[in-house]
Scaffold this motif. Structure first.
Motif, PDB file in Angstrom:
ATOM      1  N   VAL A  29      -6.039  30.739   0.707  1.00  0.00           N
ATOM      2  CA  VAL A  29      -4.617  31.075   0.685  1.00  0.00           C
ATOM      3  C   VAL A  29      -4.238  32.070   1.778  1.00  0.00           C
ATOM      4  O   VAL A  29      -3.086  32.138   2.185  1.00  0.00           O
ATOM      5  CB  VAL A  29      -4.183  31.614  -0.691  1.00  0.00           C
ATOM      6  N   ASN A  30      -5.201  32.831   2.289  1.00  0.00           N
ATOM      7  CA  ASN A  30      -4.866  33.829   3.294  1.00  0.00           C
ATOM      8  C   ASN A  30      -4.873  33.267   4.720  1.00  0.00           C
ATOM      9  O   ASN A  30      -4.554  33.953   5.673  1.00  0.00           O
ATOM     10  CB  ASN A  30      -5.847  34.991   3.236  1.00  0.00           C
ATOM     11  N   TYR A  31      -5.217  31.996   4.873  1.00  0.00           N
ATOM     12  CA  TYR A  31      -5.286  31.409   6.202  1.00  0.00           C
ATOM     13  C   TYR A  31      -3.909  31.318   6.851  1.00  0.00           C
ATOM     14  O   TYR A  31      -2.888  31.193   6.173  1.00  0.00           O
ATOM     15  CB  TYR A  31      -5.892  30.014   6.139  1.00  0.00           C
ATOM     16  N   VAL A  32      -3.910  31.333   8.170  1.00  0.00           N
ATOM     17  CA  VAL A  32      -2.721  31.072   8.968  1.00  0.00           C
ATOM     18  C   VAL A  32      -3.004  29.847   9.826  1.00  0.00           C
ATOM     19  O   VAL A  32      -4.065  29.748  10.448  1.00  0.00           O
ATOM     20  CB  VAL A  32      -2.367  32.276   9.864  1.00  0.00           C
ATOM     21  N   MET A  33      -2.060  28.936   9.862  1.00  0.00           N
ATOM     22  CA  MET A  33      -2.203  27.719  10.655  1.00  0.00           C
ATOM     23  C   MET A  33      -1.264  27.799  11.847  1.00  0.00           C
ATOM     24  O   MET A  33      -0.100  28.179  11.711  1.00  0.00           O
ATOM     25  CB  MET A  33      -1.864  26.492   9.808  1.00  0.00           C
ATOM     26  N   GLY A  34      -1.784  27.413  13.011  1.00  0.00           N
ATOM     27  CA  GLY A  34      -0.981  27.540  14.217  1.00  0.00           C
ATOM     28  C   GLY A  34      -1.062  26.315  15.108  1.00  0.00           C
ATOM     29  O   GLY A  34      -1.958  25.481  14.979  1.00  0.00           O
ATOM     30  N   TRP A  35      -0.083  26.219  15.986  1.00  0.00           N
ATOM     31  CA  TRP A  35      -0.089  25.227  17.057  1.00  0.00           C
ATOM     32  C   TRP A  35      -0.010  25.971  18.389  1.00  0.00           C
ATOM     33  O   TRP A  35       0.805  26.891  18.552  1.00  0.00           O
ATOM     34  CB  TRP A  35       1.097  24.276  16.941  1.00  0.00           C
ATOM     35  N   PHE A  36      -0.862  25.562  19.305  1.00  0.00           N
ATOM     36  CA  PHE A  36      -0.864  26.079  20.662  1.00  0.00           C
ATOM     37  C   PHE A  36      -0.752  24.900  21.624  1.00  0.00           C
ATOM     38  O   PHE A  36      -0.934  23.755  21.225  1.00  0.00           O
ATOM     39  CB  PHE A  36      -2.171  26.837  20.942  1.00  0.00           C
ATOM     40  N   ARG A  37      -0.471  25.201  22.880  1.00  0.00           N
ATOM     41  CA  ARG A  37      -0.444  24.143  23.888  1.00  0.00           C
ATOM     42  C   ARG A  37      -1.013  24.672  25.199  1.00  0.00           C
ATOM     43  O   ARG A  37      -0.941  25.867  25.480  1.00  0.00           O
ATOM     44  CB  ARG A  37       0.968  23.605  24.093  1.00  0.00           C
ATOM     45  N   GLN A  38      -1.554  23.742  25.954  1.00  0.00           N
ATOM     46  CA  GLN A  38      -2.127  24.092  27.255  1.00  0.00           C
ATOM     47  C   GLN A  38      -1.726  23.041  28.272  1.00  0.00           C
ATOM     48  O   GLN A  38      -2.138  21.882  28.168  1.00  0.00           O
ATOM     49  CB  GLN A  38      -3.642  24.214  27.171  1.00  0.00           C
ATOM     50  N   ALA A  39      -0.921  23.455  29.236  1.00  0.00           N
ATOM     51  CA  ALA A  39      -0.506  22.579  30.320  1.00  0.00           C
ATOM     52  C   ALA A  39      -1.558  22.620  31.420  1.00  0.00           C
ATOM     53  O   ALA A  39      -2.329  23.580  31.525  1.00  0.00           O
ATOM     54  CB  ALA A  39       0.848  23.027  30.851  1.00  0.00           C
ATOM     55  N   PRO A  40      -1.595  21.603  32.266  1.00  0.00           N
ATOM     56  CA  PRO A  40      -2.584  21.577  33.356  1.00  0.00           C
ATOM     57  C   PRO A  40      -2.479  22.827  34.225  1.00  0.00           C
ATOM     58  O   PRO A  40      -1.401  23.192  34.682  1.00  0.00           O
ATOM     59  CB  PRO A  40      -2.199  20.320  34.137  1.00  0.00           C
ATOM     60  N   GLY A  41      -3.614  23.472  34.424  1.00  0.00           N
ATOM     61  CA  GLY A  41      -3.666  24.641  35.278  1.00  0.00           C
ATOM     62  C   GLY A  41      -3.123  25.914  34.679  1.00  0.00           C
ATOM     63  O   GLY A  41      -3.009  26.935  35.370  1.00  0.00           O
ATOM     64  N   LYS A  42      -2.784  25.869  33.393  1.00  0.00           N
ATOM     65  CA  LYS A  42      -2.214  27.051  32.750  1.00  0.00           C
ATOM     66  C   LYS A  42      -3.064  27.473  31.559  1.00  0.00           C
ATOM     67  O   LYS A  42      -3.897  26.716  31.068  1.00  0.00           O
ATOM     68  CB  LYS A  42      -0.775  26.770  32.300  1.00  0.00           C
ATOM     69  N   GLU A  43      -2.827  28.680  31.098  1.00  0.00           N
ATOM     70  CA  GLU A  43      -3.542  29.165  29.939  1.00  0.00           C
ATOM     71  C   GLU A  43      -2.961  28.585  28.651  1.00  0.00           C
ATOM     72  O   GLU A  43      -1.797  28.180  28.612  1.00  0.00           O
ATOM     73  CB  GLU A  43      -3.480  30.702  29.893  1.00  0.00           C
ATOM     74  N   ARG A  44      -3.786  28.571  27.642  1.00  0.00           N
ATOM     75  CA  ARG A  44      -3.322  28.119  26.337  1.00  0.00           C
ATOM     76  C   ARG A  44      -2.320  29.131  25.789  1.00  0.00           C
ATOM     77  O   ARG A  44      -2.550  30.340  25.840  1.00  0.00           O
ATOM     78  CB  ARG A  44      -4.512  27.963  25.386  1.00  0.00           C
ATOM     79  N   GLU A  45      -1.214  28.626  25.241  1.00  0.00           N
ATOM     80  CA  GLU A  45      -0.169  29.519  24.757  1.00  0.00           C
ATOM     81  C   GLU A  45       0.254  29.181  23.337  1.00  0.00           C
ATOM     82  O   GLU A  45       0.189  28.029  22.903  1.00  0.00           O
ATOM     83  CB  GLU A  45       1.051  29.462  25.681  1.00  0.00           C
ATOM     84  N   PHE A  46       0.704  30.199  22.661  1.00  0.00           N
ATOM     85  CA  PHE A  46       1.182  30.055  21.290  1.00  0.00           C
ATOM     86  C   PHE A  46       2.484  29.267  21.248  1.00  0.00           C
ATOM     87  O   PHE A  46       3.367  29.450  22.081  1.00  0.00           O
ATOM     88  CB  PHE A  46       1.407  31.449  20.699  1.00  0.00           C
ATOM     89  N   VAL A  47       2.602  28.400  20.233  1.00  0.00           N
ATOM     90  CA  VAL A  47       3.832  27.642  20.024  1.00  0.00           C
ATOM     91  C   VAL A  47       4.465  27.993  18.682  1.00  0.00           C
ATOM     92  O   VAL A  47       5.631  28.372  18.613  1.00  0.00           O
ATOM     93  CB  VAL A  47       3.581  26.124  20.085  1.00  0.00           C
TER      94      VAL A  47
END
Length: 123
Positions: free
Chosen positions: A29-47
């Motif tokens: 129950v304490n988990y957090v679920m997230g979505w991130f994205r990574q474009a070509p040549g860029k760092e992974r970022e929070f969505v």
């Protein structure tokens, strides 16, 4: 915890997609679920992110009012409804799980990752 992302694809600018993340293994129950994205040549970022046992979602500013994150604890899925997509949002989208209380916004704060699903937005 194993995460499996699906639902990416090719869409024209202004269109919609709804990637989904399926979770297997224990999700507490304490988990957090997230979505991130990574474009070509860029760092992974929070969505977006949402606590497993809560309803309050969190979004990066650029997607507010266009994206909606939701989770179904019975089906063990986390979806990301994406509307009005822009070409610059072309990226591999990853779902992730954080096994601690509190939403965080950097990839290092998430321990479990799905394999990613490619979203391509054409102009």
């Amino acid at each position: 915890v194993q995460l499996q992302a699906s639902g990416g694809g090719l869409v024209q600018a202004g269109g919609s997609l709804r990637p989904s993340c399926s979770a297997s293994g224990p999700i507490y129950v304490n988990y957090v679920m997230g979505w991130f994205r990574q474009a070509p040549g860029k760092e992974r970022e929070f969505v977006a992110a949402i606590p497993w046992n809560g309803n309050r979602p969190y979004y990066t500013d650029s997607v507010k009012d266009r994206f909606t994150i939701s989770r179904d604890t019975g089906k063990r899925t986390v979806d990301l409804q994406m509307n009005s997509l822009k070409p610059e949002e072309t990226a591999v989208y990853y779902c992730a799980a954080r096994p601690f209380v509190g939403v965080r916004f950097t990839p290092n704060d998430y321990n479990y990752w799905g394999q990613g699903t490619l979203v391509t937005v054409s102009s």
